[in-house]
Design an enzyme around this catalytic site. Structure first.
Site: not given
Ligand code: AMP
Length: 191
Positions: A127, A133, A144
């Protein structure tokens, strides 16, 4: 109806969520997307969040809780929404419960998608090439996945104590995963 999606990065939460939104006409709230939009717009929130995201770390709970409380208080969330990527810590889950309780609501169903770390790492690397990204490098992907294991898996345990949790194998085909999620939501709707 409040639906929560939990799952490791790369398991397909976003893809499945979009399909569900089309079928159930439910509002999709992805905290990752909200944060990326804030970064793009150069807002103070975006500036605070960016370094955590780039390192594969979670954005601190107080920032996330404030963001989601403000978002949920908007009218379009009145009938519920699909929360994709929130809560990611037990503290966030407790704050969400508190917010919903105060507003006479509750979490209706929690869909936890499971996945194999090796497969997920490969998917995320693939991806990274397509979406560019900034948090999809090998080091941040590994981080992560670790953060997910350490901080987000306990959220599944938090919900397991209630009857709202549905665990679904996210490594099945995309269609199979979708059908299982769909069934889980129908079961709750008809209950
Ligand atoms: P995602 O697109 O859901 O994979 O989110 C990308 C990044 O955003 C994550 O790796 C975190 O750094 C941050 N992030 C998204 N949602 C949260 C959350 N609920 N709490 C803390 N960090 C978040």
């Amino acid at each position: 109806m409040f639906v929560i999606f939990i799952g490791p990065p790369g398991v397909g939460k976003g893809t499945q969520a979009k399909r569900l939104v089309d079928e159930f006409e439910i509002l999709h709230l992805s905290t990752g997307e909200l944060l990326r939009a804030a970064i793009e717009a150069g807002t103070p929130l975006g500036k605070k969040a960016q370094s955590y995201m780039d390192q594969g770390q979670l954005v601190p709970d107080e920032i996330m809780v404030d963001l989601i409380d403000r978002r949920l208080s908007r009218l379009d969330c009145e009938n519920g929404c699909l929360l994709d990527g929130f809560p990611r810590t037990v503290n966030q889950a407790k704050s969400l419960d508190h917010y919903l309780f105060e507003n006479d609501r509750r979490v209706d169903v929690v869909i936890a998608l499971t996945g194999d770390a090796q497969v997920l790492t490969e998917r995320l690397l693939g991806r990274a090439k397509i979406e560019k990204r900034s948090d999809d490098t090998l080091a941040t992907i590994v981080r992560r996945l670790e953060v997910y294991h350490e901080q987000t898996e306990p959220v599944i345990e938090y919900y397991r104590k209630r009857s709202v949790l549905r665990i679904i194998d996210g490594m099945a085909t995309r269609d199979e995963v979708y059908q299982r999620i769909r069934q889980a939501i129908w079961n709750v709707r008809e209950a």
